[in-house]
Design an enzyme around this catalytic site. Structure first.
Site, PDB file in Angstrom:
ATOM      1  N   THR A  55       0.900  -1.099  -0.033  1.00 23.21           N
ATOM      2  CA  THR A  55      -0.007  -0.057   0.081  1.00 23.21           C
ATOM      3  C   THR A  55       0.851   1.357   0.083  1.00 23.21           C
ATOM      4  O   THR A  55       1.861   1.336   0.569  1.00 23.21           O
ATOM      5  CB  THR A  55      -1.083  -0.020   1.217  1.00 23.21           C
ATOM      6  OG1 THR A  55      -1.474   1.299   1.470  1.00 23.21           O
ATOM      7  CG2 THR A  55      -0.075  -0.656   2.492  1.00 23.21           C
ATOM      8  N   GLU A 114       0.281   3.466   1.764  1.00 27.23           N
ATOM      9  CA  GLU A 114       0.433   3.924   3.289  1.00 27.23           C
ATOM     10  C   GLU A 114       1.824   3.743   3.858  1.00 27.23           C
ATOM     11  O   GLU A 114       2.313   4.340   4.597  1.00 27.23           O
ATOM     12  CB  GLU A 114      -0.568   3.167   4.075  1.00 27.23           C
ATOM     13  CG  GLU A 114      -1.933   3.824   4.011  1.00 27.23           C
ATOM     14  CD  GLU A 114      -1.911   5.250   4.750  1.00 27.23           C
ATOM     15  OE1 GLU A 114      -1.380   5.323   5.921  1.00 27.23           O
ATOM     16  OE2 GLU A 114      -2.256   6.333   4.250  1.00 27.23           O
TER      17      GLU A 114
HETATM   18  N1  GDD Z   1     -12.279   7.082   6.502  1.00 27.20           N
HETATM   19  C1  GDD Z   1     -12.221   8.539   6.977  1.00 27.20           C
HETATM   20  N2  GDD Z   1     -13.337   9.060   7.741  1.00 27.20           N
HETATM   21  N3  GDD Z   1     -11.360   9.160   6.588  1.00 27.20           N
HETATM   22  C2  GDD Z   1     -11.420  10.631   6.755  1.00 27.20           C
HETATM   23  C3  GDD Z   1     -12.742  11.060   7.217  1.00 27.20           C
HETATM   24  C4  GDD Z   1     -13.553  10.388   7.795  1.00 27.20           C
HETATM   25  O1  GDD Z   1     -14.528  10.794   8.348  1.00 27.20           O
HETATM   26  N4  GDD Z   1     -12.467  12.336   7.086  1.00 27.20           N
HETATM   27  C5  GDD Z   1     -11.184  13.025   6.675  1.00 27.20           C
HETATM   28  N5  GDD Z   1     -10.744  11.600   6.283  1.00 27.20           N
HETATM   29  C6  GDD Z   1      -9.243  11.553   5.970  1.00 27.20           C
HETATM   30  C7  GDD Z   1      -8.284  10.487   6.439  1.00 27.20           C
HETATM   31  O2  GDD Z   1      -7.763  11.238   7.736  1.00 27.20           O
HETATM   32  C8  GDD Z   1      -7.394  10.102   5.332  1.00 27.20           C
HETATM   33  O3  GDD Z   1      -6.429  11.537   5.329  1.00 27.20           O
HETATM   34  C9  GDD Z   1      -8.321  10.440   4.077  1.00 27.20           C
HETATM   35  O4  GDD Z   1      -9.621  10.876   4.362  1.00 27.20           O
HETATM   36  C10 GDD Z   1      -8.691   9.123   3.287  1.00 27.20           C
HETATM   37  O5  GDD Z   1      -8.828   8.055   4.365  1.00 27.20           O
HETATM   38  P1  GDD Z   1      -9.491   6.644   4.112  1.00 27.20           P
HETATM   39  O6  GDD Z   1     -10.603   6.949   3.057  1.00 27.20           O
HETATM   40  O7  GDD Z   1     -10.061   5.851   5.245  1.00 27.20           O
HETATM   41  O8  GDD Z   1      -8.525   5.980   3.307  1.00 27.20           O
HETATM   42  P2  GDD Z   1      -6.856   5.844   3.441  1.00 27.20           P
HETATM   43  O9  GDD Z   1      -6.116   6.757   2.638  1.00 27.20           O
HETATM   44  O10 GDD Z   1      -6.589   6.159   5.113  1.00 27.20           O
HETATM   45  O11 GDD Z   1      -6.542   4.291   3.391  1.00 27.20           O
HETATM   46  C11 GDD Z   1      -6.834   3.734   2.291  1.00 27.20           C
HETATM   47  O12 GDD Z   1      -5.980   3.858   1.194  1.00 27.20           O
HETATM   48  C12 GDD Z   1      -4.738   3.054   1.602  1.00 27.20           C
HETATM   49  C13 GDD Z   1      -3.922   3.172   0.186  1.00 27.20           C
HETATM   50  O13 GDD Z   1      -3.206   4.213   0.337  1.00 27.20           O
HETATM   51  C14 GDD Z   1      -7.358   1.994   2.681  1.00 27.20           C
HETATM   52  O14 GDD Z   1      -7.942   1.611   1.468  1.00 27.20           O
HETATM   53  C15 GDD Z   1      -5.985   1.389   2.927  1.00 27.20           C
HETATM   54  O15 GDD Z   1      -6.351   0.148   3.222  1.00 27.20           O
HETATM   55  C16 GDD Z   1      -5.280   1.487   1.872  1.00 27.20           C
HETATM   56  O16 GDD Z   1      -3.969   1.006   2.113  1.00 27.20           O
END
Ligand code: GDD
Length: 339
Positions: free
Chosen positions: A126, A128
């Site tokens: 990922t 991440e």
């Molecule tokens: N989930 C979530 N909920 N994220 C939020 C929110 C909220 O209410 N508000 C802001 N965010 C911000 C998070 O802090 C993060 O910076 C961004 O939105 C994306 O969050 P997510 O959609 O939860 O995805 P992620 O980037 O943390 O992780 C996803 O992508 C990765 C690859 O880069 C996941 O799919 C991981 O499993 C994957 O590895």
């Protein structure tokens, strides 16, 4: 003879798209899913019952079970998509996250090494892993993980290298940037937004084009985080391509475009003709103890070696997700009104 593939996490977003993709290519597909007391197979309901698709109850953290299944199937390919995939939640359940995301990978690799060395292995690494390494990030960018999730994924990523170089296992790691679809879990920010927007759209349709006066705002965290978002259908094609090469390797898959959560909101709400600022409130509960600020991938290697590039744009992805959620919301609203 057709090839066989085993998918862990087969009922997840990525698993469901990959299963469709492989079945289309003529594979026999085995989907490993965890036992659950509730229904977790909605995303693959349309595949269940096909003669070339079999679901097997299993858990990557259960070493003996993993051993037994791989020993029986000896599949041509294993795609490890099982994970505790929510970065935010990994701060609340760090040990469980580590068990699935790291030890689970070890169980798979160890079984392949001893019982089925011809099996080709794909590991869902990922973006991440990069943490706050400056963009653009590619295969040579330093990994500086910022969450228990990313630390566990980095352990797994390193295990892939050890089994590849030490034991000759054909093991690949796909360093995938964010990927979304209408099947995305509702706890991830993109789907959380499109689901909310769909409820708002239908409420406005039923209220003379205006939001109901007591309408609840959408609570979100950090809107300034930037992500490189792609469509999952493009990503599963890349996963498969990695396992069809002569040599195992690691590849970044990304669109090369980065957008903030705020930009996602702006575009999504524009489709409804309203301003997101009237409907969103910030709730500190959704901020993470440590954030990854800016991800933007450089997929040059995948383009050159795999001939891979994404086909669905950021704007198309949002439209697709919003339209799908609006259609679902209209259906369920119709059902609620009829009952
Ligand atoms: N989930 C979530 N909920 N994220 C939020 C929110 C909220 O209410 N508000 C802001 N965010 C911000 C998070 O802090 C993060 O910076 C961004 O939105 C994306 O969050 P997510 O959609 O939860 O995805 P992620 O980037 O943390 O992780 C996803 O992508 C990765 C690859 O880069 C996941 O799919 C991981 O499993 C994957 O590895």
């Amino acid at each position: 003879m057709s090839k066989s593939a085993m998918l862990t996490g087969a009922n997840g977003q990525d698993g469901s798209y990959l299963a469709e993709f492989l079945l289309e290519k003529g594979y026999r597909v085995y989907g490993l899913i965890r036992r659950s007391s509730t229904v977790t197979t909605e995303r693959i309901a349309h595949l269940i019952g096909r003669p070339d698709f079999e679901l097997i109850t299993g858990d990557v953290t259960d070493a003996t079970g993993v051993h037994r299944v791989i020993q029986r199937l000896r599949p041509d390919e294993v795609y490890n998509l099982a994970a505790q995939s929510h970065v935010g939640d990994s701060f609340d359940v760090p040990s469980a996250t580590f068990e699935v995301n790291a030890v689970g990978v070890l169980n798979l690799l160890e079984t392949i090494r001893t019982e089925s060395p011809h099996t080709r292995f794909y590991q869902a690494s990922t973006s991440e892993l990069f943490g706050n390494s400056p963009p653009p990030q590619d295969e040579n960018t330093p990994f500086i993980p910022r969450s228990p999730y990313a630390v566990a994924k980095l352990a797994a990523h390193n295990l892939v290298h050890i089994y590849r170089e030490g034991y000759g296992v054909f093991a690949c790691a796909g360093i995938l940037f964010n990927h979304e679809s209408e099947r995305r879990g509702e706890e991830f920010v993109t789907r959380k937004i499109t689901k909310y927007l769909a409820r708002l759209a239908v409420a406005m349709e039923n209220n003379g084009g205006n939001p109901p006066h007591d309408w609840t705002k959408l609570a979100l965290g950090n809107l300034d985080a930037k992500r490189d978002w792609s469509f999952v259908g493009d990503m599963v094609r890349g996963m498969w391509l990695m396992l069809q090469q002569d040599q195992p390797d690691d590849f970044v898959l990304a669109s090369g475009e980065s957008h903030s959560v705020r930009e996602f909101l702006e575009l999504a709400f524009k489709s409804l003709g309203v301003d997101y600022r009237d409907f969103v409130r910030i709730d500190p509960k959704f901020f993470r103890p440590a954030e990854v600020n800016y991800l933007c991938g450089d997929a040059t290697k995948a383009r050159q070696v795999l001939g891979w590039s994404p086909r669905v744009s950021f704007e198309e992805l949002i439209t697709r997700m919003v339209e799908s959620d609006v259609a679902r919301e209209r259906d369920s609203h119709g059902l609620r009104c009829a009952s």
